[in-house]
Design an enzyme around this catalytic site. Structure first.
Site, PDB file in Angstrom:
ATOM      1  N   LYS A  16       2.643  11.259   7.001  1.00  0.00           N
ATOM      2  CA  LYS A  16       1.814  11.055   8.198  1.00  0.00           C
ATOM      3  C   LYS A  16       2.316  11.815   9.424  1.00  0.00           C
ATOM      4  O   LYS A  16       2.054  12.995   9.556  1.00  0.00           O
ATOM      5  CB  LYS A  16       1.687   9.559   8.490  1.00  0.00           C
ATOM      6  CG  LYS A  16       0.892   8.810   7.398  1.00  0.00           C
ATOM      7  CD  LYS A  16       0.465   7.448   7.871  1.00  0.00           C
ATOM      8  CE  LYS A  16      -0.052   6.549   6.757  1.00  0.00           C
ATOM      9  NZ  LYS A  16      -1.403   6.825   6.351  1.00  0.00           N
ATOM     10  N   ASP A  33       9.495   2.941   1.812  1.00  0.00           N
ATOM     11  CA  ASP A  33       8.310   3.738   2.134  1.00  0.00           C
ATOM     12  C   ASP A  33       8.037   3.575   3.626  1.00  0.00           C
ATOM     13  O   ASP A  33       7.487   2.558   4.070  1.00  0.00           O
ATOM     14  CB  ASP A  33       7.115   3.274   1.289  1.00  0.00           C
ATOM     15  CG  ASP A  33       5.852   4.080   1.608  1.00  0.00           C
ATOM     16  OD1 ASP A  33       5.824   4.784   2.637  1.00  0.00           O
ATOM     17  OD2 ASP A  33       4.884   3.986   0.827  1.00  0.00           O
ATOM     18  N   PHE A  92       0.862  -1.188   0.000  1.00  0.00           N
ATOM     19  CA  PHE A  92       0.000   0.000   0.000  1.00  0.00           C
ATOM     20  C   PHE A  92       0.893   1.231   0.000  1.00  0.00           C
ATOM     21  O   PHE A  92       1.629   1.482   0.939  1.00  0.00           O
ATOM     22  CB  PHE A  92      -0.961   0.059   1.197  1.00  0.00           C
ATOM     23  CG  PHE A  92      -1.919   1.209   1.052  1.00  0.00           C
ATOM     24  CD1 PHE A  92      -3.103   1.071   0.340  1.00  0.00           C
ATOM     25  CD2 PHE A  92      -1.613   2.464   1.558  1.00  0.00           C
ATOM     26  CE1 PHE A  92      -3.966   2.153   0.153  1.00  0.00           C
ATOM     27  CE2 PHE A  92      -2.461   3.553   1.377  1.00  0.00           C
ATOM     28  CZ  PHE A  92      -3.644   3.389   0.665  1.00  0.00           C
TER      29      PHE A  92
HETATM   30  C1  LIG Z   1       3.113   2.964   3.500  1.00  0.00           C
HETATM   31  C2  LIG Z   1       2.204   4.053   3.001  1.00  0.00           C
HETATM   32  N1  LIG Z   1       2.570   4.773   1.921  1.00  0.00           N
HETATM   33  C3  LIG Z   1       1.802   5.766   1.456  1.00  0.00           C
HETATM   34  C4  LIG Z   1       0.595   6.077   2.037  1.00  0.00           C
HETATM   35  C5  LIG Z   1      -0.258   7.186   1.459  1.00  0.00           C
HETATM   36  O1  LIG Z   1      -0.298   8.279   2.292  1.00  0.00           O
HETATM   37  P1  LIG Z   1      -1.436   9.411   2.092  1.00  0.00           P
HETATM   38  O2  LIG Z   1      -2.735   8.805   2.511  1.00  0.00           O
HETATM   39  O3  LIG Z   1      -1.000  10.538   2.979  1.00  0.00           O
HETATM   40  O4  LIG Z   1      -1.425   9.784   0.643  1.00  0.00           O
HETATM   41  C6  LIG Z   1       0.172   5.347   3.147  1.00  0.00           C
HETATM   42  C7  LIG Z   1      -1.132   5.640   3.788  1.00  0.00           C
HETATM   43  O5  LIG Z   1      -1.703   4.851   4.512  1.00  0.00           O
HETATM   44  C8  LIG Z   1       0.996   4.309   3.645  1.00  0.00           C
HETATM   45  O6  LIG Z   1       0.629   3.570   4.695  1.00  0.00           O
END
Ligand SMILES: Cc1ncc(COP(=O)(O)O)c(C=O)c1O
Length: 410
Positions: free
Chosen positions: A265, A236, A151
């Site tokens: 976040k 990530d 994700f």
């Molecule tokens: C590992 C990871 N990458 C990217 C994102 C995307 O972040 P955003 O919702 O701020 O676009 C998330 C969101 O849950 C995430 O958990």
């Protein structure tokens, strides 16, 4: 001192507000039926004044709890002085934010953005440019290898390499250039990476997949393989980073430094959206004026809050709390295995808990917990994720685990 009079935030009840959303808000979420009106620390309060322990912490955007005093103060101070310049001009907060974030992460340069998905998109662009300009991949042929069940966000390019059909169905055509391999499988990664590969992009722990922790040695293996094959390792850490697992970064559990780090976040302290691509100079240095940007990225309010977040992490207190309370969480969950919990995975103050399907779905357990004053969110049917603010006390954590035991026993 007399307590300040509480001004009602709305004249409508929770039920009325939920009904009011239905015709005017896109239905892209299925929230628990709770309408939050106030919050402080680990606790949120609904419109009717009912209090709930927040065991989700905004999907880890609230690692420091709601309205952490140091973060609120930094935001107030900045709100009174300067909020936005755009990157057409310099602002006096951005240099310090970048310096301290680079220092905290052991990398060189920062590309400030806003949301997590934007950081991921930006990381992909940077990796492709690096592949063409530095690695010498023929134009238009760069590939990025990702893991199944990933994700990384919701944009068209990002869902192009999702393996979740709900996230993809109806949103094509998709962006090409991605190869998907099973997570936690170094042999599959080895086979997928070739001379066209710009980067391997993975979550050090897969959050949305249910807090899936790879085997010891996987992250070291990804690091070694990327170096040997001449591609970038992009980690990530938008959900796993910034204290959640007991370290500043989850990759630190294997003492690994990626080439590119994606943060978001909690970087915004639960106040403003702040994300960043953090990388070595020879990687982020490929970007030149006009090639990438964001009107709000690196704005002074975001930079002030982001710097205050880095300051909190520099103390090590939150990482220590996550480690120590992580033991309480792990022990508490271990005691529930066989009593409604089918299994769990945990690191620091972060756990994916598989509920015995005979007891109820993740959603049903979430609703039962909500009625008992504990907020969590289900993921993938029968799994619930626990990710409380890192400011939670041992008593509060114990009480949340006690409530979980109670609702599983029904
Ligand atoms: C590992 C990871 N990458 C990217 C994102 C995307 O972040 P955003 O919702 O701020 O676009 C998330 C969101 O849950 C995430 O958990």
């Amino acid at each position: 001192m007399t307590a300040p009079t509480r001004v009602p935030v709305t004249t409508r009840s929770s039920a009325e507000l939920i009904r009011a959303e239905e015709p005017v808000l896109a239905h892209n979420y299925h929230p628990l039926p709770v309408v939050v009106a106030r919050a402080e620390g680990t606790w949120v309060e609904d419109v009717e004044g009912r209090r709930y322990l927040d065991m989700l912490a905004g999907y880890s955007a609230l690692n420091f709890g709601h309205r952490h005093p140091a973060l609120i103060e930094a935001a107030h101070r900045q709100l009174d002085r300067l909020t936005l310049t755009s990157r057409a001009f310099h602002n006096d907060k951005l240099a310090e934010f970048a310096e301290r974030l680079a220092e905290l992460t052991g990398l060189d340069m920062v590309l400030p953005m806003n949301t997590g998905a934007e950081a991921v998109e930006s990381g992909i662009k940077v990796a492709r440019k690096w592949a063409y300009e530095v690695k010498g991949v023929p134009d238009g042929e760069a590939t990025i290898v990702v893991a199944a069940e990933n994700f990384h966000g919701r944009t068209t390019t990002i869902v192009s390499f999702s393996t979740d059909e709900t996230a993809r169905q109806g949103f094509g055509p998709f962006t090409p250039g991605f190869r998907i391999v099973p997570y936690n499988d170094l042999a599959a990664l080895e086979a997928a990476v070739d001379e066209t590969t710009a980067a391997v992009l993975i979550e050090p722990i897969q959050g949305e997949a249910g807090v899936v922790i790879p085997d010891e040695g996987y992250l070291t293996g990804v690091r070694e393989l990327s170096r040997r094959k001449g591609c970038l390792f992009i980690a990530d850490e938008i959900q796993s980073g910034l204290g959640r697992t007991g370290r500043t970064l989850a990759v630190e559990h294997e003492s690994v430094v990626p080439d590119v780090l994606l943060l978001g976040k909690a970087l915004g302290g639960g106040i403003v959206p702040v994300s960043a691509v953090v990388a070595r100079r020879d990687v982020l240095g490929v970007l030149r004026p006009g090639e990438h940007g964001s009107t709000f990225g690196g704005n002074p309010l975001a930079a002030a809050v982001g710097t205050a977040v880095v300051e909190l992490l520099e103390t090590g207190e939150f990482q220590r709390r996550a480690t120590e309370l992580g033991v309480v969480l792990r022990d508490g969950l271990a005691a529930l295995v066989g009593k409604g919990v089918a299994g769990f995975r945990a690191r620091g103050l972060w756990a994916g808990v598989d509920i015995d399907p005979a007891i109820g779905t993740g959603r049903e357990i979430g609703e039962r917990l909500m009625r008992e004053g504990v907020l969590v969110k289900d993921t993938h049917g029968s799994t619930i994720r626990l990710a409380p603010p890192l400011t939670i006390t041992a008593e509060e954590l114990g009480s949340a685990l006690g409530t979980l035991e109670k609702v599983l026993g029904r």
